[in-house]
Design a protein around this motif. Structure first.
Motif, PDB file in Angstrom:
ATOM      1  N   HIS A 121       0.830  -1.253   0.118  1.00 50.09           N
ATOM      2  CA  HIS A 121       0.013   0.072  -0.196  1.00 50.09           C
ATOM      3  C   HIS A 121       0.889   1.420  -0.029  1.00 50.09           C
ATOM      4  O   HIS A 121       0.378   2.272  -0.219  1.00 50.09           O
ATOM      5  CB  HIS A 121      -0.912  -0.023   1.183  1.00 50.09           C
ATOM      6  N   ALA A 172      -3.938   1.946  -5.593  1.00 43.21           N
ATOM      7  CA  ALA A 172      -5.216   2.089  -5.856  1.00 43.21           C
ATOM      8  C   ALA A 172      -6.179   0.881  -5.043  1.00 43.21           C
ATOM      9  O   ALA A 172      -7.517   0.694  -4.995  1.00 43.21           O
ATOM     10  CB  ALA A 172      -5.715   2.100  -7.159  1.00 43.21           C
ATOM     11  N   ALA A 173      -5.361   0.007  -4.816  1.00 39.50           N
ATOM     12  CA  ALA A 173      -5.889  -1.225  -4.238  1.00 39.50           C
ATOM     13  C   ALA A 173      -6.598  -0.955  -2.753  1.00 39.50           C
ATOM     14  O   ALA A 173      -6.056   0.099  -2.126  1.00 39.50           O
ATOM     15  CB  ALA A 173      -4.976  -2.335  -3.734  1.00 39.50           C
ATOM     16  N   THR A 174      -7.701  -1.772  -2.374  1.00 38.11           N
ATOM     17  CA  THR A 174      -8.241  -1.668  -1.111  1.00 38.11           C
ATOM     18  C   THR A 174      -7.291  -2.004   0.037  1.00 38.11           C
ATOM     19  O   THR A 174      -6.708  -2.889  -0.165  1.00 38.11           O
ATOM     20  CB  THR A 174      -9.653  -2.547  -1.361  1.00 38.11           C
ATOM     21  N   PRO A 175      -7.309  -1.311   0.859  1.00 36.87           N
ATOM     22  CA  PRO A 175      -6.376  -1.695   1.967  1.00 36.87           C
ATOM     23  C   PRO A 175      -7.178  -2.907   2.692  1.00 36.87           C
ATOM     24  O   PRO A 175      -8.419  -3.221   2.732  1.00 36.87           O
ATOM     25  CB  PRO A 175      -6.553  -0.496   3.081  1.00 36.87           C
ATOM     26  N   THR A 176      -6.174  -3.703   3.444  1.00 36.41           N
ATOM     27  CA  THR A 176      -6.647  -5.149   3.738  1.00 36.41           C
ATOM     28  C   THR A 176      -7.483  -4.990   4.871  1.00 36.41           C
ATOM     29  O   THR A 176      -8.479  -5.857   5.066  1.00 36.41           O
ATOM     30  CB  THR A 176      -5.464  -5.793   4.169  1.00 36.41           C
ATOM     31  N   GLN A 178      -9.658  -2.848   5.364  1.00 34.20           N
ATOM     32  CA  GLN A 178     -11.090  -2.669   4.870  1.00 34.20           C
ATOM     33  C   GLN A 178     -11.764  -3.697   4.002  1.00 34.20           C
ATOM     34  O   GLN A 178     -13.185  -3.532   3.806  1.00 34.20           O
ATOM     35  CB  GLN A 178     -10.965  -1.346   3.924  1.00 34.20           C
ATOM     36  N   MET A 179     -11.135  -4.732   3.818  1.00 29.55           N
ATOM     37  CA  MET A 179     -11.717  -5.787   2.993  1.00 29.55           C
ATOM     38  C   MET A 179     -12.404  -6.733   4.066  1.00 29.55           C
ATOM     39  O   MET A 179     -12.507  -6.932   5.229  1.00 29.55           O
ATOM     40  CB  MET A 179     -10.557  -6.951   2.436  1.00 29.55           C
ATOM     41  N   LYS A 180     -13.604  -7.289   3.540  1.00 29.08           N
ATOM     42  CA  LYS A 180     -14.345  -8.248   4.232  1.00 29.08           C
ATOM     43  C   LYS A 180     -14.176  -9.587   3.827  1.00 29.08           C
ATOM     44  O   LYS A 180     -13.970  -9.950   2.872  1.00 29.08           O
ATOM     45  CB  LYS A 180     -15.850  -7.745   3.875  1.00 29.08           C
TER      46      LYS A 180
END
Length: 184
Positions: A121, A172-176, A178-180
């Motif tokens: 990130h 641009a990846a979703t932070p870990t 915030q992942m479900k």
């Protein structure tokens, strides 16, 4: 009849990219960025038993301007993240990043507000090395994998385009956090 038959014996044919990749892979200079227990294993790799010098990596560089490989060993705190990015930006092109250990790769067991959940990130990562902490043999294997990747890399403008696209995708990846998933 091709050109191979007309050349004298002992004459080597290759591309400029192949030759440059071969030379680059044998002359990596790592910057040490040891943050936790993985750094101990990284230092052991430089010792006499594992001898990282046989792969052209004689000394770890303290200055990022002298290094082209950053080994991020251990967990990265939120306060250390800007420093990591600054050191990465100071490194000369071409440059590579190896995330050593599960903490550098994904935050590890430290799933909280203070630890970055994956160094990708902050900077683009070329090789992920799992383990807690990974053994020196695993680090040597990751370095050899990086050698193969370096030898296949394009030169010039094409390399810049590939690196720029990888960096933009990583940022641009979703932070870990915030992942479900299964743990949430």
């Amino acid at each position: 009849m091709g050109i191979e038959e007309k050349l004298p014996s002992g004459f080597l044919l290759t591309t400029v990219e192949g030759l440059a990749g071969y030379v680059r892979k044998g002359s990596l200079w790592p910057a040490s960025f040891g943050l936790a227990c993985c750094a101990i294993e990284m230092m052991a790799t430089a010792g006499g038993r594992f001898d990282i010098a046989r792969f052209g990596m004689e000394a770890f560089r303290a200055s990022p301007r002298q290094a082209d490989l950053m080994i991020v060993a251990g967990r990265v705190s939120q306060k250390m993240a800007p420093v990591l990015r600054q050191i990465y930006d100071q490194m000369v092109e071409p440059k590579w990043v190896l995330a050593m250990g599960v903490c550098a790769s994904s935050g590890g067991m430290f799933n909280n507000y203070a630890i970055v959940q994956g160094v990708d990130h902050i900077v683009p990562v070329d090789i992920y090395l799992p383990g807690c902490p990974p053994r020196p043999e695993m680090l040597l294997n990751a370095i050899l994998t990086l050698h193969e990747k370096i030898q296949q890399m394009p030169l010039g403008v094409h390399r810049d385009e590939v690196a720029r696209a990888a960096e933009q995708a990583a940022l641009a990846a979703t932070p870990t956090i915030q992942m479900k998933g299964l743990l949430r």
